[in-house]
Write an enzyme that holds these catalytic residues in place. Structure first.
Site, PDB file in Angstrom:
ATOM      1  CB  SER A 298      -0.738   0.082   1.148  1.00 53.50           C
ATOM      2  OG  SER A 298      -0.284   0.558   2.561  1.00 53.50           O
ATOM      3  CG  ASP A 299       1.608   6.154  -1.351  1.00 54.14           C
ATOM      4  OD1 ASP A 299       2.715   5.695  -0.955  1.00 54.14           O
ATOM      5  OD2 ASP A 299       1.308   6.671  -2.309  1.00 54.14           O
ATOM      6  CB  CYS A 300       3.378   5.408   3.524  1.00 60.84           C
ATOM      7  SG  CYS A 300       4.447   4.906   3.037  1.00 60.84           S
TER       8      CYS A 300
END
Length: 784
Positions: A298-300
């Protein structure tokens, strides 16, 4: 210390023994700098465990390790700062490192200092893309991964790098457009595949990885923060046509051609679903259709965002379950570590789902050699501090900057400047003596810098005035001093443009003009200048400089993007003709009026005249431009001639379709039986008819037959960088894959090849027609 003046006696074997001892000590120092991640052969605890046996197939080792972990231990490995498992001899690991255009300390996985205080900082990606040079992109990737591996060996970095960014630069205001290879899907795809191949060392050691790359942000992500709409809340409404034809294309190339080890899903929703919780995007496409050999991250904090800000689920454990079951393997952030166990306890998620996620991440770590124990046989273990910021690496950074600079205007051949005629140069502007600005965002600590002022100072005496104290240029206080400098000099160079205070992550622009009073400074200085005036622009996104394009007092315009640590040297080399510019714009430069009434949030690529919608990028927009995609001048002249191209191409389809209207409307790629064979060569002769040696980026476009309802403008189908000496000729071959390059996508997202005459276009004048027709073929059923 005292020096012994006596003549030394030389004996070969003692010296050889000393060299071997020093080499051993050097390697031992690297060993000491980084303790083994796992499977230490000196520890009886793990020496004979199955997952530590490098001779076994990776899937067998992965299964063995997962079978030894408790549920709680498994859950702590689902996040970027994965916890240690001491009882199995496994150390803590930080997954998040960045290497967009050099090893970066943006993520927590990289620490500069000690033996490695810096790393080579290449030009920002948008600048490197302007080189249209696949071999350059791969070479940069190789150098970056050399330095990344060296830092890992020294204990200051990880091996998983969440780069490159391959999103399409759809809207010119996007603050992160600078990180991308531009607006064209083929260009972005080629860049993605080559850079990933360079980073990962594809083919060097079989399925093993030098470092693990990650293509991001999947998918349709290109709004960060525009007029109150941010990436955490944005729902990108995208047609299946545009997903297949534009947004997903670079990611597909990452997986199929680059063999990337990871894909990162984005913050935004696509058609109402968060990308990190969409099983169709992750399981069906990335794994099912493209067969990703790697992990999805995932993006952060994306999983946390879909619960807390998008309110996609009612409970946090539901968000954890939905993401993992949809195909997410790793969470950048703590959310899965906190809520996954409850999801399992409540029956929302099975432990098998957790195992499946871990199998993908652990397999990548094993391909990186992290579970091999004895590292001495690993092909990259000898890399160390001596392999970072080397002269060769820094020279490549300079060469990349030279190749990426684009000459946009050269009235009356004002450039190149002459060291004999232009002995004094006024260097003016807020970007005239910058350093950190040149490396853009997602950068690290550069080995060193050459600013534009310093670079020009190697060729001429300089008179320096900033004019504006920064790119915001909110006042005119320094304008008179800048004008005075221009009056005294033989030539004037204005270094203007943008920086990260104007365009950056979570910072989209609202317009395309130069900020503040920059335009006024340029105009006033050019009027005062007694010699030629050159405008140099630093920016990631396009700028409407129509005023300068048509102002006869402004002799030349250069776009340097964000040219990296050696940017000032490269700019000066182009200004004084040591380098003949050969870059081409990787994005359209629009006039300010284009965005005045165009919301960033409309994702449609194709124009809709009935609604006044102009379309996006050169492929679908037909309105006025400041400079078009692919534009770039040279100090010499190139002529192109078509040496060979086919006139007719036949695609074969099953005989059962003989009465189908499908053929007249275009043959579906899935119905064709000879797709793999339909690769046709196009040979073009490039002749240098000018007075200077130079490089030329040859761009090959195609346009479908007239009346094709799904596509109107030309599209890039191939390119090649070629160096041509004065008076000589080079023949360039570009292979056209008919099913990929001559196809279009219908409104349902189905790729087809229109029948009829396709037009090939090289440059402004050279065109060639290829007739594509269908042939029916009897397909015999397979008999048992």
């Amino acid at each position: 210390m005292a020096h012994n003046k006596m003549k030394p006696s030389f004996t070969f074997f003692p010296v050889l023994l000393l060299l071997l001892t020093l080499f051993s000590l050097s390697f031992s120092a690297i060993e000491a700098a980084r303790s083994l991640f796992a499977c230490n052969p000196q520890e009886a605890l793990t020496r004979n465990l199955g997952f530590c046996k490098a001779s076994l197939p990776i899937h067998v080792r992965v299964r063995d390790l997962i079978g030894r972990l408790t549920l709680q231990e498994k859950i702590t490995l689902l996040v970027n700062n994965a916890a240690p498992v001491p009882r199995l001899g496994i150390q803590r690991y930080e997954w998040w490192s960045e290497a967009l255009h050099g090893v970066s300390n943006v993520g927590p996985g990289v620490k500069f200092g000690g033996a490695i205080p810096a790393a080579t900082s290449f030009p920002q990606v948008i600048t490197t893309a302007a080189a249209f040079n696949e071999s350059l992109w791969k070479k940069i990737g190789e150098v970056v991964s050399d330095e990344a591996r060296a830092m890992y060996n020294e204990g200051t970095a990880g091996l998983t790098y969440w780069s490159p960014n391959v999103n399409i630069f759809r809207d010119p205001r996007w603050g992160r457009g600078q990180e991308t290879p531009g607006e064209d899907p083929l260009l972005a795809s080629k860049y993605a595949a080559r850079y990933v191949q360079g980073l990962q060392g594809n083919g060097i050691a079989g399925d093993r990885l030098k470092v693990a790359a990650c293509c991001k942000h999947y998918t349709a992500y290109d709004v960060d923060n525009w007029k109150g709409v941010d990436r955490f809340h944005f729902n990108a409404r995208v047609s299946q046509q545009d997903l297949e034809d534009t947004y997903n294309v670079p990611f597909k190339a990452c997986v199929l051609e680059g063999k990337v080890a990871s894909i990162m899903c984005s913050y935004n929703q696509v058609n109402g679903k968060p990308t990190c919780a969409d099983p169709h995007l992750l399981k069906d496409i990335v794994r099912g259709q493209w067969h990703l050999n790697g992990y999805i991250v995932s993006d952060c904090d994306s999983v946390q965002v879909l619960y807390e800000q998008q309110h996609y689920t009612a409970l946090p454990e539901e968000a954890a379950a939905d993401s993992i079951k949809s195909g997410l393997d790793l969470d950048c952030g703590p959310f899965l570590a906190v809520h996954t166990e409850q999801a399992v306890r409540r029956g929302l998620l099975s432990e098998v789902d957790v195992n499946n996620a871990l199998s993908n991440t652990i397999a990548v770590q094993m391909r990186l050699g992290m579970f091999d124990g004895d590292r001495s046989a690993h092909p990259f273990e000898r890399l160390g501090s001596k392999d970072v910021c080397t002269p060769a690496h820094q020279q490549l950074a300079l060469e990349a900057a030279r190749q990426g600079i684009v000459l946009l205007k050269n009235h009356g051949s004002s450039l190149p400047l002459s060291t004999k005629t232009h002995r004094t140069v006024a260097v003016i502007g807020p970007n005239s003596d910058v350093t950190v600005t040149m490396i853009g965002n997602y950068a690290g600590v550069a080995c060193g810098y050459t600013s534009p002022l310093q670079g020009i100072g190697r060729y001429a005496r300089t008179i320096h005035q900033v004019g504006c104290v920064n790119v915001a240029c909110n006042g005119v206080q320094g304008f008179e001093e800048a004008e005075a400098a221009a009056r005294q000099a033989d030539a004037t160079v204005l270094v203007m443009g943008l920086d990260q205070s104007i365009e950056a992550e979570f910072r989209d622009r609202v317009g395309l003009l130069l900020p503040g009073h920059q335009q006024e400074l340029v105009s006033r200085v050019s009027k005062a200048s007694r010699g030629p005036t050159v405008l140099v622009l630093m920016s990631g996104g396009p700028i409407d400089v129509s005023f300068a394009k048509y102002d006869p007092k402004i002799s030349a315009i250069l776009w340097a993007g964000y040219p990296g640590q050696a940017g000032g040297a490269a700019i000066a080399d182009v200004l004084f003709g040591t380098t003949n510019p050969g870059g081409k714009l990787p994005m359209t430069w629009y006039p300010e009026g284009y965005v005045a009434r165009l919301p960033m949030t409309i994702m449609d690529m194709r124009a809709n005249p009935s609604k006044g919608y102009p379309g996006r990028t050169y492929r679908f927009y037909k309105g006025p431009v400041v400079f078009p995609f692919g534009y770039g001048l040279s100090y010499t002249k190139f002529n192109m001639g078509l040496a060979y191209a086919p006139k007719d191409i036949t695609v074969t389809v099953p005989h059962a379709l003989r009465n189908s209207s499908m053929i007249s409307n275009g043959v579906k790629i899935k119905h064709m039986t000879n797709c793999d064979e339909l690769i046709v060569p196009v040979h073009i002769d490039v002749k240098n008819t000018g007075t200077l040696d130079g490089s030329h980026s040859l761009l090959l476009f195609s346009t479908p037959p007239p009346g094709t309802q799904w596509f109107t403008n030309k599209q890039l189908i191939g390119f090649e960088k070629v160096n041509v000496a004065v008076g000589s000729k080079q023949r360039v071959k570009i292979d056209v894959h008919v099913c990929k390059h001559l196809s279009v996508v219908d409104k349902y997202g189905i790729r087809k090849i229109p029948m009829g005459e396709h037009k090939l276009q090289i440059g402004d004048d050279l065109e060639h027609l290829i007739s594509v027709q269908a042939s029916l073929e009897d397909i015999n059923p397979t008999r048992p």
